[in-house]
Write a protein that holds these residues in place. Structure first.
Motif, short mmCIF file in Angstrom:
data_model
loop_
_atom_site.label_atom_id
_atom_site.label_comp_id
_atom_site.label_asym_id
_atom_site.label_seq_id
_atom_site.Cartn_x
_atom_site.Cartn_y
_atom_site.Cartn_z
N UNK A 48 0.32 11.11 -1.79
CA UNK A 48 0.67 12.47 -1.05
C UNK A 48 1.68 13.21 -1.82
N UNK A 49 2.45 12.85 -2.67
CA UNK A 49 3.74 13.48 -3.27
C UNK A 49 3.25 13.86 -4.83
N UNK A 50 2.23 13.44 -5.14
CA UNK A 50 1.92 13.53 -7.02
C UNK A 50 0.92 14.07 -7.03
N UNK A 51 -0.09 14.63 -6.21
CA UNK A 51 -1.42 15.11 -6.63
C UNK A 51 -1.57 16.56 -6.40
N UNK A 52 -0.48 17.39 -5.91
CA UNK A 52 -0.79 18.80 -5.43
C UNK A 52 -0.97 19.44 -6.83
N UNK A 55 9.04 20.73 -7.93
CA UNK A 55 8.61 20.85 -6.63
C UNK A 55 7.96 19.77 -5.73
N UNK A 56 8.03 18.60 -6.26
CA UNK A 56 7.36 17.31 -5.43
C UNK A 56 8.42 17.34 -4.20
N UNK A 57 7.95 16.89 -3.23
CA UNK A 57 8.67 17.03 -2.01
C UNK A 57 9.06 15.09 -1.77
N UNK A 61 0.96 -1.33 -0.06
CA UNK A 61 -0.27 0.09 -0.01
C UNK A 61 0.88 1.24 0.03
N UNK A 62 2.14 0.97 0.20
CA UNK A 62 3.10 2.45 0.36
C UNK A 62 2.93 3.14 -1.11
N UNK A 119 10.20 3.32 -3.81
CA UNK A 119 9.05 2.50 -3.41
C UNK A 119 8.18 2.73 -4.71
N UNK A 120 7.78 4.25 -4.81
CA UNK A 120 6.94 4.57 -5.87
C UNK A 120 7.02 3.83 -7.26
N UNK A 121 8.59 4.00 -7.57
CA UNK A 121 8.95 3.52 -9.07
C UNK A 121 8.53 1.99 -9.04
N UNK A 122 8.98 1.41 -7.87
CA UNK A 122 8.75 -0.09 -7.93
C UNK A 122 7.32 -0.23 -8.23
#
Ligand code: HEC
Length: 87
Positions: free
Chosen positions: A38-42, A70-72, A30-31, A80-83
């Protein structure tokens, strides 16, 4: 306790143990979505991400570019995200 009761109790314990193991795995799986939200919807919605069909290298470049804009996202989160994105 007769043998059947003992068997049912043992099966129940094994079942709960395996459920516990599964929920730990589900937690790490779920990570990816959590980091994405958290990081990609702003700045844009997730359609850009979902429509993109990129390999690992292309995602590395894209996420690095998003960080420059500007993504933090942290390096750990990026891995983890790329996996998750290339699955
Ligand atoms: C600070 C704002 C911002 C954040 C945060 C952000 N983006 Fe973007 N993103 C943009 C902008 C602006 C564009 C369009 C311009 C461009 O493509 O460089 C874009 C375009 C995209 C595209 C389409 C272009 C391409 O190269 O395929 C994808 C995919 C994408 N972003 C993914 C992500 C992901 C994944 C994250 C989270 C790690 C993220 N974005 C976070 C601003 C952001």
């Amino acid at each position: 306790m007769n043998r059947l009761t003992a068997f049912v109790a043992a099966a129940a314990i094994l079942f709960f143990l395996s459920m516990g193991g599964m929920s730990i795995q589900a937690g790490t799986e779920d990570e990816g979505p959590r980091i994405l939200n958290l990081r990609c919807t702003q700045c844009h919605d997730l359609r850009r991400v979902e429509n993109a069909n990129k390999n690992r290298h292309q995602w590395e470049n894209t996420v690095d570019r998003m960080r420059l804009i500007g993504s933090r996202i942290s390096p750990d989160e990026k891995a983890v995200l790329i996996d998750y994105l290339v699955r």
